[in-house]
Design an enzyme around this catalytic site. Structure first.
Site, PDB file in Angstrom:
ATOM      1  N   LYS A 114       0.652  -1.401  -0.044  1.00 14.30           N
ATOM      2  CA  LYS A 114       0.118  -0.088  -0.023  1.00 14.30           C
ATOM      3  C   LYS A 114       0.802   1.171   0.037  1.00 14.30           C
ATOM      4  O   LYS A 114       0.671   2.379  -0.771  1.00 14.30           O
ATOM      5  CB  LYS A 114      -0.888   0.194   1.207  1.00 14.30           C
ATOM      6  CG  LYS A 114      -1.931  -0.952   1.155  1.00 14.30           C
ATOM      7  CD  LYS A 114      -3.196  -0.690   1.075  1.00 14.30           C
ATOM      8  CE  LYS A 114      -4.253  -1.961   1.032  1.00 14.30           C
ATOM      9  NZ  LYS A 114      -5.467  -1.834   0.421  1.00 14.30           N
ATOM     10  N   LYS A 196      -1.613 -11.045  -7.581  1.00 13.09           N
ATOM     11  CA  LYS A 196      -2.600 -12.071  -7.109  1.00 13.09           C
ATOM     12  C   LYS A 196      -3.961 -11.649  -7.559  1.00 13.09           C
ATOM     13  O   LYS A 196      -4.121 -10.316  -7.717  1.00 13.09           O
ATOM     14  CB  LYS A 196      -2.489 -11.913  -5.576  1.00 13.09           C
ATOM     15  CG  LYS A 196      -3.307 -12.778  -4.735  1.00 13.09           C
ATOM     16  CD  LYS A 196      -3.211 -12.104  -3.186  1.00 13.09           C
ATOM     17  CE  LYS A 196      -3.868 -11.025  -3.120  1.00 13.09           C
ATOM     18  NZ  LYS A 196      -4.368 -10.673  -1.565  1.00 13.09           N
ATOM     19  N   LYS A 199     -10.140  -9.443  -4.756  1.00 12.89           N
ATOM     20  CA  LYS A 199     -11.446  -9.017  -4.706  1.00 12.89           C
ATOM     21  C   LYS A 199     -11.525  -7.405  -4.546  1.00 12.89           C
ATOM     22  O   LYS A 199     -12.583  -6.739  -4.861  1.00 12.89           O
ATOM     23  CB  LYS A 199     -12.470  -9.530  -3.755  1.00 12.89           C
ATOM     24  CG  LYS A 199     -11.853  -9.543  -2.338  1.00 12.89           C
ATOM     25  CD  LYS A 199     -13.070 -10.129  -1.314  1.00 12.89           C
ATOM     26  CE  LYS A 199     -12.250 -10.889  -0.184  1.00 12.89           C
ATOM     27  NZ  LYS A 199     -11.471 -10.191   0.735  1.00 12.89           N
TER      28      LYS A 199
HETATM   29  P1  TYM Z   1      -9.072 -11.855   2.438  1.00 11.05           P
HETATM   30  O1  TYM Z   1     -10.498 -11.560   2.791  1.00 11.05           O
HETATM   31  O2  TYM Z   1      -8.267 -11.155   1.494  1.00 11.05           O
HETATM   32  O3  TYM Z   1      -8.916 -13.378   1.871  1.00 11.05           O
HETATM   33  C1  TYM Z   1      -9.696 -14.418   2.414  1.00 11.05           C
HETATM   34  C2  TYM Z   1      -8.768 -15.818   2.143  1.00 11.05           C
HETATM   35  O4  TYM Z   1      -8.840 -15.870   0.743  1.00 11.05           O
HETATM   36  C3  TYM Z   1      -7.341 -16.197   0.448  1.00 11.05           C
HETATM   37  N1  TYM Z   1      -7.056 -15.528  -0.712  1.00 11.05           N
HETATM   38  C4  TYM Z   1      -6.411 -16.529  -1.942  1.00 11.05           C
HETATM   39  N2  TYM Z   1      -6.167 -17.582  -2.081  1.00 11.05           N
HETATM   40  C5  TYM Z   1      -5.679 -17.935  -3.250  1.00 11.05           C
HETATM   41  N3  TYM Z   1      -5.505 -17.181  -4.297  1.00 11.05           N
HETATM   42  C6  TYM Z   1      -5.985 -15.894  -4.097  1.00 11.05           C
HETATM   43  N4  TYM Z   1      -5.787 -14.995  -5.080  1.00 11.05           N
HETATM   44  C7  TYM Z   1      -6.302 -15.353  -3.014  1.00 11.05           C
HETATM   45  N5  TYM Z   1      -6.979 -14.179  -2.572  1.00 11.05           N
HETATM   46  C8  TYM Z   1      -7.448 -14.278  -1.322  1.00 11.05           C
HETATM   47  C9  TYM Z   1      -6.816 -15.507   1.618  1.00 11.05           C
HETATM   48  O5  TYM Z   1      -5.538 -16.090   1.851  1.00 11.05           O
HETATM   49  C10 TYM Z   1      -7.494 -15.696   2.744  1.00 11.05           C
HETATM   50  O6  TYM Z   1      -7.189 -16.987   3.155  1.00 11.05           O
HETATM   51  N6  TYM Z   1      -6.813 -10.823   6.797  1.00 11.05           N
HETATM   52  C11 TYM Z   1      -7.622 -11.945   6.121  1.00 11.05           C
HETATM   53  C12 TYM Z   1      -8.815 -11.992   6.731  1.00 11.05           C
HETATM   54  C13 TYM Z   1      -8.687 -12.606   8.301  1.00 11.05           C
HETATM   55  C14 TYM Z   1      -8.492 -13.691   8.656  1.00 11.05           C
HETATM   56  C15 TYM Z   1      -8.390 -13.775  10.094  1.00 11.05           C
HETATM   57  C16 TYM Z   1      -8.027 -15.154   8.046  1.00 11.05           C
HETATM   58  C17 TYM Z   1      -9.169 -11.689   9.421  1.00 11.05           C
HETATM   59  N7  TYM Z   1      -8.662 -12.299  10.318  1.00 11.05           N
HETATM   60  C18 TYM Z   1      -8.099 -14.778  10.912  1.00 11.05           C
HETATM   61  C19 TYM Z   1      -7.451 -15.952   8.867  1.00 11.05           C
HETATM   62  C20 TYM Z   1      -7.628 -15.920  10.464  1.00 11.05           C
HETATM   63  C21 TYM Z   1      -7.899 -11.482   4.623  1.00 11.05           C
HETATM   64  O7  TYM Z   1      -7.951 -10.095   4.491  1.00 11.05           O
HETATM   65  O8  TYM Z   1      -8.212 -12.358   3.840  1.00 11.05           O
END
Ligand code: TYM
Length: 332
Positions: A114, A196, A199
């Protein structure tokens, strides 16, 4: 009984990356690890680290909650809740902020990205985000945290924070293990396979498939996915990044081996391969979308979330009461 905890942030529509890297893995784990308890949540507090439109945010929160179930998680075996409905998450997040150093937060790649993009409106909660994420996990004494590759660093920091707390105050939190899938942990953008699939990336919708895209859109996006001029179907992430990404998606969505797919298409061409991949994705997503449509407005979803909130709340309340005592807060 072991506990699995994970969450998804409601920024933007869920993508195929979220499905393959996270949700599909949760479903597989649930089928495989029968003696595990699943705590899964919508990380809505994390979403507001960047400005959100309130009405859209509220819609997305429910969309994600419904998607967990529509994708095949067993509602009887899943404690499903919204992060913001458990105030102890934030309370512990603050205590953990007091156990993590500025330097550690500054080293987080997501934060550095960022900064590199020279985004000017970086909030302080975006900076301290990993402390809240650590709280989401260790408040429930998670043994395992299934995530995609991009969350690995946050998980490592979570372990550091948990160990630091335990070393100073005495053993208290379970130190969690990340579970990262072998295939599908990092699905790349369809137009720019160097980055990557995300969303939150609204700039080029052709680069990602959302779980809500209709069949024609899915096929169109796959057909126009960037490949190369080599024209030979083989798995070569070095020289054929776009194709390697499509092969990974194919393998992950069909639960097949990448090499098995390469073998099937080695004498074919990109056009045929892409058509079949588009069909494979549609075949998986269509029934999910149908289930999602039925769930989203149902009382059933509300009941699942109420039950999840109550179970998670009960655990969080007890853990936090003990935690404050450990830290020396309050009167006794
Ligand atoms: P977030 O919302 O960005 O993504 C949710 C989950 O999807 C996985 N992911 C991907 N996996 C493969 N390829 C991709 N292009 C891709 N984009 C996203 C992420 O690795 C994630 O597993 N900080 C976290 C949310 C969170 C969380 C937590 C996760 C908050 N607290 C505690 C686990 C435990 C996040 O922003 O994920």
């Amino acid at each position: 009984m072991k506990r699995i905890v994970s969450g998804i942030k409601p920024t933007g529509s869920l993508t195929l990356g979220n499905y393959l890297g996270a949700i599909k893995q949760f479903v597989k784990l649930q089928q495989k690890m029968e003696d595990c308890e699943f705590f899964l949540f919508v990380a809505d507090m994390h979403a507001i680290t960047v400005r959100q439109n309130p009405a859209e945010l509220r819609k997305r929160i429910l969309d994600i909650a419904a998607m967990y179930i529509a994708c095949g998680l067993d509602k009887e075996k899943t404690v499903l809740y919204l992060q913001s409905e458990i105030p102890q998450n934030v309370e512990l997040g603050y205590i953990l902020q007091s156990n993590v150093y500025m330097g550690e937060l500054e080293r987080m790649t997501q934060f550095k990205d960022k900064i590199a993009k020279q985004e000017t409106s970086i909030t302080s909660s975006l900076f301290t985000y990993p402390a809240l994420m650590a709280a989401d996990i260790i408040l429930y004494d998670a043994d395992y945290v299934p995530v995609g590759d991009d969350q690995k660093q946050h998980l490592e920091l979570t372990r550091t924070i948990a160990n630091r707390f335990n070393n100073y105050y005495g053993d208290f939190f379970t130190v969690p293990e990340p579970l990262i899938p072998e295939v599908g942990a990092r699905i790349m953008d369809l137009q720019d396979p160097e980055k990557k699939m995300s969303k939150s990336d609204t700039a080029n919708p052709k680069g990602f498939i959302t779980l809500f895209d209709d069949s024609a859109t899915i096929r169109r996006k796959i057909n126009s996915a960037m490949t190369d001029s080599i024209g030979v179907i083989k798995f070569d992430p070095e020289n054929q990044k776009g194709l390697a990404n499509l092969l990974t998606i194919f393998a992950s969505i069909t639960d097949r081996d990448v090499l098995d797919i390469v073998n099937e298409y080695k004498d074919s061409n990109y056009k045929v391969f892409k058509e079949d991949l588009g069909n494979a994705i549609v075949e998986v997503l269509e029934p999910i979308q149908e289930k999602h449509k039925n769930l989203i407005k149902s009382q059933e979803l509300q009941d699942i979330l109420n039950k999840g909130r109550d179970i998670a709340s009960d655990y969080a309340f007890k853990k936090m009461r003990k935690c404050k005592r450990k830290v020396g807060l309050g009167r006794k």
